[in-house]
Write a protein that holds these residues in place. Structure first.
Motif, PDB file in Angstrom:
ATOM      1  N   TYR A 156     -12.032   8.304   3.843  1.00 36.66           N
ATOM      2  CA  TYR A 156     -12.555   7.145   3.129  1.00 36.66           C
ATOM      3  C   TYR A 156     -13.393   6.324   4.088  1.00 36.66           C
ATOM      4  O   TYR A 156     -13.242   6.415   5.301  1.00 36.66           O
TER       5      TYR A 156
ATOM      6  N   TYR B 129       0.831  -1.206   0.000  1.00 32.09           N
ATOM      7  CA  TYR B 129       0.000   0.000   0.000  1.00 32.09           C
ATOM      8  C   TYR B 129       0.866   1.257   0.000  1.00 32.09           C
ATOM      9  O   TYR B 129       0.573   2.218  -0.705  1.00 32.09           O
TER      10      TYR B 129
ATOM     11  N   LYS C 120       0.750   4.166  -2.726  1.00 34.81           N
ATOM     12  CA  LYS C 120       0.656   5.592  -2.380  1.00 34.81           C
ATOM     13  C   LYS C 120       1.801   6.375  -3.023  1.00 34.81           C
ATOM     14  O   LYS C 120       1.593   7.487  -3.523  1.00 34.81           O
TER      15      LYS C 120
ATOM     16  N   GLU D 276      -5.934   0.615   7.036  1.00 33.59           N
ATOM     17  CA  GLU D 276      -6.102   1.275   5.737  1.00 33.59           C
ATOM     18  C   GLU D 276      -5.497   0.445   4.601  1.00 33.59           C
ATOM     19  O   GLU D 276      -6.156   0.235   3.574  1.00 33.59           O
TER      20      GLU D 276
ATOM     21  N   TYR E  98      -7.813  -1.182   1.615  1.00 32.15           N
ATOM     22  CA  TYR E  98      -7.571  -0.852   0.211  1.00 32.15           C
ATOM     23  C   TYR E  98      -7.320  -2.117  -0.618  1.00 32.15           C
ATOM     24  O   TYR E  98      -7.865  -2.267  -1.711  1.00 32.15           O
TER      25      TYR E  98
ATOM     26  N   GLY F  44       1.039   7.359  -6.401  1.00 31.67           N
ATOM     27  CA  GLY F  44      -0.092   8.271  -6.557  1.00 31.67           C
ATOM     28  C   GLY F  44      -1.445   7.622  -6.372  1.00 31.67           C
ATOM     29  O   GLY F  44      -2.476   8.250  -6.621  1.00 31.67           O
ATOM     30  N   GLY F  45      -1.489   6.362  -5.942  1.00 28.39           N
ATOM     31  CA  GLY F  45      -2.757   5.658  -5.749  1.00 28.39           C
ATOM     32  C   GLY F  45      -3.161   5.598  -4.296  1.00 28.39           C
ATOM     33  O   GLY F  45      -2.666   6.349  -3.464  1.00 28.39           O
ATOM     34  N   GLY F  46      -4.073   4.691  -4.003  1.00 30.70           N
ATOM     35  CA  GLY F  46      -4.546   4.512  -2.638  1.00 30.70           C
ATOM     36  C   GLY F  46      -5.712   5.426  -2.317  1.00 30.70           C
ATOM     37  O   GLY F  46      -6.212   6.158  -3.174  1.00 30.70           O
ATOM     38  N   PHE F  47      -6.156   5.358  -1.084  1.00 34.52           N
ATOM     39  CA  PHE F  47      -7.242   6.222  -0.628  1.00 34.52           C
ATOM     40  C   PHE F  47      -6.741   7.654  -0.541  1.00 34.52           C
ATOM     41  O   PHE F  47      -5.591   7.896  -0.176  1.00 34.52           O
ATOM     42  N   GLU F  48      -7.628   8.599  -0.840  1.00 32.85           N
ATOM     43  CA  GLU F  48      -7.298  10.017  -0.695  1.00 32.85           C
ATOM     44  C   GLU F  48      -8.308  10.654   0.236  1.00 32.85           C
ATOM     45  O   GLU F  48      -9.497  10.381   0.136  1.00 32.85           O
ATOM     46  N   GLY F  49      -7.828  11.499   1.131  1.00 30.82           N
ATOM     47  CA  GLY F  49      -8.721  12.177   2.056  1.00 30.82           C
ATOM     48  C   GLY F  49      -9.432  11.183   2.949  1.00 30.82           C
ATOM     49  O   GLY F  49      -8.909  10.132   3.300  1.00 30.82           O
TER      50      GLY F  49
END
Length: 157
Positions: A100, A86, A90, A118, A122, A93-98
């Motif tokens: 979730y 994970y 990140k 997290e 994900y 540039g991926g993964g959860f943003e803000g």
């Protein structure tokens, strides 16, 4: 991204080590040259994982087990493997943003360490990891085959 454990073996069920995990991710990132000083007395220059360890630590994928040791041959469990992956995602540039919200439908969700909630959420949400028999089993040894499968699923989209 990966090699076998011998010329004719992959050892899919062998437990993943810290060195193997960061090397797989480092190769996925294009095998960048390591920069900076090596703080780890147990990571020798010339080891197959040398650049991978320095890259992983400098990019926040993981850290040493102490300020001067990395313990490359230490095996890792599922939640650690998914956390390394994970953090790599990140970095890309991926993964959860803000904020979730994702509900993990597993009997053993209470066994997941806080740092891994997290990453595991994900991995399950994105289809990188499948819950088997209603369980994640986060503290179980992570076999080499699992991280390779998760990487394949991540790149095959």
């Amino acid at each position: 991204i990966t090699e076998g454990t011998a010329a004719t073996k992959f050892s899919p069920e062998k437990t993943l080590t810290r060195a193997q995990a960061v090397t797989f991710l480092w190769r996925a990132a294009g095998s960048p040259k390591a920069e900076g000083e090596n703080p780890f007395e147990d990571v020798a220059e010339g080891a197959y994982y040398y650049d991978a360890v320095l890259w992983a630590v400098s990019n926040g994928i993981t850290q040493g087990t102490t300020a001067t040791t990395f313990r490359p041959e230490l095996t890792i469990n599922r939640e650690m493997a998914m956390t390394f992956l994970y953090r790599y995602i990140k970095l890309q540039g991926g993964g959860f943003e803000g904020l979730y919200s994702f509900k993990l439908e597993a009997e053993d969700v209470d066994q997941i360490s806080e740092y891994a909630l997290e990453p595991i959420s994900y991995a399950v949400m994105d289809g990188l990891f499948d819950i088997a028999d209603g369980k994640i089993d986060p503290r179980a040894d992570s076999p080499r085959s699992e991280i390779v499968t998760m990487l394949f699923r991540y790149f095959a989209r």
